[in-house]
Motif scaffolding. Structure first.
Motif, PDB file in Angstrom:
ATOM      1  N   PHE A 287       1.998  -2.484  17.547  1.00 39.73           N
ATOM      2  CA  PHE A 287       3.067  -3.113  16.971  1.00 39.73           C
ATOM      3  C   PHE A 287       2.781  -4.124  15.987  1.00 39.73           C
ATOM      4  O   PHE A 287       4.239  -4.469  15.195  1.00 39.73           O
ATOM      5  CB  PHE A 287       4.301  -3.164  18.077  1.00 39.73           C
ATOM      6  CG  PHE A 287       4.526  -2.711  18.745  1.00 39.73           C
ATOM      7  CD1 PHE A 287       5.456  -1.531  18.777  1.00 39.73           C
ATOM      8  CD2 PHE A 287       3.489  -2.171  19.883  1.00 39.73           C
ATOM      9  CE1 PHE A 287       6.049  -0.582  19.219  1.00 39.73           C
ATOM     10  CE2 PHE A 287       4.141  -0.793  21.140  1.00 39.73           C
ATOM     11  CZ  PHE A 287       5.772  -0.548  20.894  1.00 39.73           C
ATOM     12  N   PHE A 288       2.251  -4.177  16.066  1.00 38.59           N
ATOM     13  CA  PHE A 288       1.410  -5.650  14.538  1.00 38.59           C
ATOM     14  C   PHE A 288       0.597  -5.365  13.512  1.00 38.59           C
ATOM     15  O   PHE A 288       1.073  -3.677  13.173  1.00 38.59           O
ATOM     16  CB  PHE A 288       0.009  -5.898  14.799  1.00 38.59           C
ATOM     17  CG  PHE A 288       0.768  -7.579  15.754  1.00 38.59           C
ATOM     18  CD1 PHE A 288       1.136  -8.962  15.532  1.00 38.59           C
ATOM     19  CD2 PHE A 288       0.968  -7.221  17.222  1.00 38.59           C
ATOM     20  CE1 PHE A 288       1.607  -9.482  16.469  1.00 38.59           C
ATOM     21  CE2 PHE A 288       1.077  -8.618  17.842  1.00 38.59           C
ATOM     22  CZ  PHE A 288       1.287  -9.656  18.266  1.00 38.59           C
ATOM     23  N   SER A 289       1.759  -5.480  12.170  1.00 36.39           N
ATOM     24  CA  SER A 289       1.394  -4.318  10.912  1.00 36.39           C
ATOM     25  C   SER A 289      -0.039  -4.282  10.482  1.00 36.39           C
ATOM     26  O   SER A 289      -0.224  -3.262  10.760  1.00 36.39           O
ATOM     27  CB  SER A 289       1.592  -5.775   9.658  1.00 36.39           C
ATOM     28  OG  SER A 289       1.473  -6.618   9.674  1.00 36.39           O
ATOM     29  N   GLY A 290      -0.896  -4.955  11.110  1.00 42.51           N
ATOM     30  CA  GLY A 290      -2.899  -4.716  11.030  1.00 42.51           C
ATOM     31  C   GLY A 290      -2.803  -2.753  10.835  1.00 42.51           C
ATOM     32  O   GLY A 290      -3.837  -1.930  11.108  1.00 42.51           O
ATOM     33  N   PHE A 291      -2.194  -3.267  12.608  1.00 41.81           N
ATOM     34  CA  PHE A 291      -2.301  -1.967  13.294  1.00 41.81           C
ATOM     35  C   PHE A 291      -2.150  -1.015  12.960  1.00 41.81           C
ATOM     36  O   PHE A 291      -2.823   0.317  12.742  1.00 41.81           O
ATOM     37  CB  PHE A 291      -1.498  -2.027  15.270  1.00 41.81           C
ATOM     38  CG  PHE A 291      -1.499  -0.681  14.911  1.00 41.81           C
ATOM     39  CD1 PHE A 291      -2.793   0.471  16.122  1.00 41.81           C
ATOM     40  CD2 PHE A 291      -0.856   0.261  15.458  1.00 41.81           C
ATOM     41  CE1 PHE A 291      -2.328   1.088  17.114  1.00 41.81           C
ATOM     42  CE2 PHE A 291       0.270   1.126  15.403  1.00 41.81           C
ATOM     43  CZ  PHE A 291      -1.251   1.844  16.796  1.00 41.81           C
ATOM     44  N   TYR A 292      -1.253  -0.537  12.668  1.00 39.64           N
ATOM     45  CA  TYR A 292      -0.173   0.745  11.841  1.00 39.64           C
ATOM     46  C   TYR A 292      -1.282   0.528  11.165  1.00 39.64           C
ATOM     47  O   TYR A 292      -1.309   2.123  10.353  1.00 39.64           O
ATOM     48  CB  TYR A 292       1.145   0.094  11.333  1.00 39.64           C
ATOM     49  CG  TYR A 292       1.626   0.305  12.363  1.00 39.64           C
ATOM     50  CD1 TYR A 292       2.583   1.663  12.858  1.00 39.64           C
ATOM     51  CD2 TYR A 292       2.167  -0.566  12.906  1.00 39.64           C
ATOM     52  CE1 TYR A 292       3.053   1.562  14.235  1.00 39.64           C
ATOM     53  CE2 TYR A 292       3.580  -0.882  13.567  1.00 39.64           C
ATOM     54  CZ  TYR A 292       3.383   0.619  14.564  1.00 39.64           C
ATOM     55  OH  TYR A 292       4.357   0.074  15.728  1.00 39.64           O
ATOM     56  N   SER A 293      -1.918   0.089   9.548  1.00 43.09           N
ATOM     57  CA  SER A 293      -2.706   0.239   8.732  1.00 43.09           C
ATOM     58  C   SER A 293      -4.177   0.575   8.750  1.00 43.09           C
ATOM     59  O   SER A 293      -4.313   1.722   8.158  1.00 43.09           O
ATOM     60  CB  SER A 293      -2.573  -0.809   7.520  1.00 43.09           C
ATOM     61  OG  SER A 293      -2.840  -1.987   8.315  1.00 43.09           O
ATOM     62  N   LYS A 294      -4.822   0.405   9.476  1.00 41.93           N
ATOM     63  CA  LYS A 294      -6.209   0.005  10.108  1.00 41.93           C
ATOM     64  C   LYS A 294      -6.199   1.588  11.279  1.00 41.93           C
ATOM     65  O   LYS A 294      -7.317   2.359  10.778  1.00 41.93           O
ATOM     66  CB  LYS A 294      -6.567  -1.433  10.909  1.00 41.93           C
ATOM     67  CG  LYS A 294      -7.778  -0.362  11.202  1.00 41.93           C
ATOM     68  CD  LYS A 294      -8.482  -2.417  11.921  1.00 41.93           C
ATOM     69  CE  LYS A 294      -8.284  -3.902  11.642  1.00 41.93           C
ATOM     70  NZ  LYS A 294      -9.823  -3.808  11.627  1.00 41.93           N
TER      71      LYS A 294
ATOM     72  N   TYR B 204      -5.357   7.595  -0.655  1.00 47.30           N
ATOM     73  CA  TYR B 204      -4.841   6.149  -1.819  1.00 47.30           C
ATOM     74  C   TYR B 204      -4.086   6.028  -0.681  1.00 47.30           C
ATOM     75  O   TYR B 204      -3.375   3.985  -0.646  1.00 47.30           O
ATOM     76  CB  TYR B 204      -4.898   6.854  -2.740  1.00 47.30           C
ATOM     77  CG  TYR B 204      -5.479   7.342  -3.341  1.00 47.30           C
ATOM     78  CD1 TYR B 204      -7.140   6.980  -4.146  1.00 47.30           C
ATOM     79  CD2 TYR B 204      -6.179   8.797  -3.688  1.00 47.30           C
ATOM     80  CE1 TYR B 204      -8.395   7.529  -5.296  1.00 47.30           C
ATOM     81  CE2 TYR B 204      -6.721   9.618  -4.146  1.00 47.30           C
ATOM     82  CZ  TYR B 204      -7.936   9.023  -4.490  1.00 47.30           C
ATOM     83  OH  TYR B 204      -8.858   9.439  -5.532  1.00 47.30           O
ATOM     84  N   SER B 205      -2.690   6.144  -0.626  1.00 49.61           N
ATOM     85  CA  SER B 205      -1.946   5.014  -0.035  1.00 49.61           C
ATOM     86  C   SER B 205      -2.342   4.658   1.577  1.00 49.61           C
ATOM     87  O   SER B 205      -1.390   3.300   1.435  1.00 49.61           O
ATOM     88  CB  SER B 205      -0.696   6.589   1.091  1.00 49.61           C
ATOM     89  OG  SER B 205      -0.278   7.364  -0.216  1.00 49.61           O
ATOM     90  N   VAL B 206      -2.894   5.243   2.211  1.00 51.37           N
ATOM     91  CA  VAL B 206      -3.215   4.279   3.268  1.00 51.37           C
ATOM     92  C   VAL B 206      -4.831   2.922   2.944  1.00 51.37           C
ATOM     93  O   VAL B 206      -3.822   1.609   3.441  1.00 51.37           O
ATOM     94  CB  VAL B 206      -4.437   5.267   4.086  1.00 51.37           C
ATOM     95  CG1 VAL B 206      -4.627   3.846   5.143  1.00 51.37           C
ATOM     96  CG2 VAL B 206      -4.251   6.169   4.674  1.00 51.37           C
ATOM     97  N   ALA B 207      -4.948   3.238   1.779  1.00 52.83           N
ATOM     98  CA  ALA B 207      -5.763   2.015   1.659  1.00 52.83           C
ATOM     99  C   ALA B 207      -4.871   0.698   0.781  1.00 52.83           C
ATOM    100  O   ALA B 207      -4.536  -0.162   0.671  1.00 52.83           O
ATOM    101  CB  ALA B 207      -6.815   2.340  -0.077  1.00 52.83           C
TER     102      ALA B 207
END
Length: 651
Positions: free
Chosen positions: A400-407, A337-340
């Motif tokens: 290094f971009f924000s979407g990388f870390y979450s995806k 859930y935290s990752v979502a």
């Protein structure tokens, strides 16, 4: 925590919406815009203060604010649950909404509905804040329905366009399907707990899980599984999951600012937030979580394919939203859930950025949306290009971009899961990386690179947008680039959410991912040797090759695979099935009920039939009303004889 401060957060946008909408003539166009912006800016500042207080040790707040009524011991009230999950959502919603409000000043400058639009988007912000701040199911449902109603108004904002009216009606009807399931889920909670309060339901989740719901006969369903699936059906409608996704691409008929607001931080994320908030319930049902997982995985991959064949710049970004919502749903399905929520946060910034950048291109091109008529805009719109590039790189998961870390954290969590359906989901989210990169950079290359394909009309009216529209792009580009790097450690592996999210030890895939987490920098460096990075690079390279180097080859492949292209262009025939089968069956049922029920039974039998029967009887009885005295005397004697005979028989 001061309840008056909390109450001010949703009431500031509401007050601005009321004044802008009802007193527009008094405040004027500029006044309506400034009021709406000030109201949302105030809500954003207060939301940041709330988040800061929670981060510095202030305990969570959970209390009623106003009791509406008490019925049979059930308290129906307005109340706030302010924890770190809520505070994060409040900041994201209010900040993105503020950027959209500022952007609207330039985008809608010449529109006659300028003040009405500001009233609507401020009201939309109020509804979303009420939804995320609620501590009970009644208020949650109020916010849930309120964002649906305001989205109906905004999608059909240009109400003189038949396509806009069709789109907002479609969104309204599809969401009613999901909301019916959502309401059943809330009814199930009330039935088993006797309360609408979150905390009561969460505390009793194990007891509900032990219950059996008997729908028909002796066969029963695990009660909590049925409740969670019903709740998720509501999320399928709001967050546009297959097969209730069909409304979202058509919502592009609304002005671009509302496309950014609906698709980035508000309406479509409501379902993701709701499931995360209900984690104590969902954790008690592996069946419900597997259902969530499979639906999300299917949406993530197959909706991405549709972005490849679309040529409308806004619809490409819309299909990207569908796919990314599928990613978030997959994370929910594996109990991450935290990752979502983390992906929801990063996605809100870069997706709002891409929508607003698309809107800037549309305005510059004098409302042209077909990418086949663009090209070469990189040098003519440099700020829009570079901010769009930041959003695109974040979307495809560039290190290094924000979407990388979450995806990437999401993909790792799915890979670590052993839940039923996790293998299928891992394939979908991994393959989706290539698909996402391909359609995203196909859009970038077709719009900003290559030779100019502007027609004479667009060339004649072309003009770059002003800083009232560029400013929000820059403001959104900064978190799209940086926020993932600075927040991944505390949000995912630092216990940021605390008790706001509940995960059983057996389901804690994030703990397994966190054991090997080397830090934000090393995580990004390591990604250069991972499969998702090379899939994304292959997607970018393929887009460059087919768009800029060999577009003729793309046309040849399309001809060879015409049946696949037709399937994708027709959106897997979901719309055809809905309109030609479901809608026709509904109209046929309605016609049958009208002719057979309304006209035949009610009008024909009960109303006209009873009136006709009375007339027929009256016509027959009228024959004995002759007007002659001897006739009446005769019938009196006959009646008397019959009465005496009956009495003698009785004696």
């Amino acid at each position: 925590m001061n309840p008056n401060l909390l109450l001010a957060i949703p009431l500031l946008p509401l007050g601005a919406a009321v004044i802008a909408g009802l007193a527009g003539r008094l405040v004027g166009r500029a006044g309506a815009a400034l009021l709406a912006i000030a109201g949302v800016a105030g809500a954003c500042i207060l939301s940041v203060q709330v988040l800061s207080a929670l981060l510095h040790g202030t305990p969570s707040y959970n209390a009623p604010v106003y009791t509406w009524l008490v019925s049979d011991g059930v308290h129906m009230q307005v109340g706030f649950l302010i924890d770190r999950l809520t505070a994060l959502m409040m900041v994201v919603v209010s900040f993105v909404s503020l950027c959209v409000h500022v952007y609207t000043m330039g985008y809608m400058r010449d529109d006659p509905g300028y003040q009405r639009f500001f009233a609507y988007i401020a009201l939309f912000t109020f509804a979303m804040l009420m939804l995320v701040m609620s501590n009970n199911f009644l208020q949650l449902f109020f916010g849930w329905e309120a964002v649906g109603v305001v989205s109906y108004l905004l999608i059909g904002f240009w109400y003189t366009r038949p396509s806009a009216i069709f789109a907002n009606l479609k969104a309204f009807l599809v969401n009613r399907v999901g909301d019916f399931g959502f309401l059943l889920g809330i009814a199930g909670i009330l039935y088993y707990t006797g309360s609408l309060d979150y905390q009561v339901a969460f505390n009793q989740a194990p007891q509900i899980a032990a219950q059996t719901l008997h729908v028909a006969g002796t066969h029963g369903w695990p009660a909590l599984t049925a409740i969670c699936i019903c709740l998720f059906v509501g999320a399928m409608g709001k967050s546009a999951q297959v097969p209730l996704h069909v409304w979202l691409p058509d919502s592009m008929e609304g002005p671009t600012p509302i496309s950014a607001l609906i698709h980035a931080a508000t309406m479509v994320t409501a379902g993701i937030f709701m499931v995360a908030r209900m984690s104590p319930l969902f954790e008690q049902s592996d069946t419900a979580l597997s259902f969530v997982l499979i639906i999300g995985a299917t949406t993530a991959l197959f909706m991405g394919f549709l972005g490849i064949v679309n040529n409308d710049i806004k619809r490409v970004v819309a299909y990207s939203t569908l796919s990314q919502l599928g990613y978030m749903t997959v994370a929910l399905g594996v109990s991450a859930y935290s990752v979502a929520i983390f992906h929801l946060m990063t996605h809100a910034f870069f997706k709002a950025l891409l929508f607003l950048a698309a809107g800037a291109v549309i305005i510059a091109m004098h409302h042209e949306q077909d990418m086949r008529r663009m090209g070469g805009l990189r040098t003519r719109m440099p700020v829009t290009y570079w901010t769009s590039l930041v959003g695109a790189l974040a979307l495809i998961g560039t290190p290094f971009f924000s979407g990388f870390y979450s995806k990437d954290a999401l993909i790792e969590a799915v890979h670590a899961s052993h839940r039923a359906g996790a293998g299928y989901a891992y394939f979908c989210v991994t393959a989706g990386v290539f698909v996402t990169a391909f359609y995203t950079f196909r859009m970038i290359f077709m719009t900003f690179h290559g030779p100019s394909r502007l027609d004479s009309h667009a060339e004649q009216h072309f003009h770059d947008v002003g800083w009232d529209m560029k400013g929000p792009l820059v403001a959104l580009a900064i978190p799209s680039l940086l926020i993932g790097y600075f927040t991944i450690q505390p949000v995912l592996f630092g216990g940021y959410f605390g008790n706001a999210i509940h995960v059983l030890d057996a389901n804690d895939v994030l703990a397994e991912v966190g054991r090997d987490f080397p830090g934000a920098s090393a995580f990004a460096v390591h990604a250069f040797a991972s499969l998702p990075f090379w899939l994304a690079a292959a997607g970018v390279a393929s887009a460059w090759f087919f768009v800029l180097r060999r577009p003729d080859l793309a046309t040849a492949i399309q001809g060879r695979l015409s049946w696949v292209h037709g399937l994708l262009v027709n959106k897997y025939f979901f719309d055809w099935f809905n309109e030609q089968v479901l809608a026709r069956l509904s109209r046929g049922l309605g016609w049958t009920l009208w002719r057979g029920g309304d006209q035949g039974l009610i009008d024909g039998v009960l109303v006209n039939g009873s009136a006709g029967a009375v007339g027929w009887i009256a016509g027959r009885v009228r024959g004995i009303q002759s007007g002659y005295l001897y006739s009446y005397a005769f019938w009196m004697i006959v009646g008397l004889v019959l009465l005496l005979g009956w009495l003698l028989v009785r004696i």
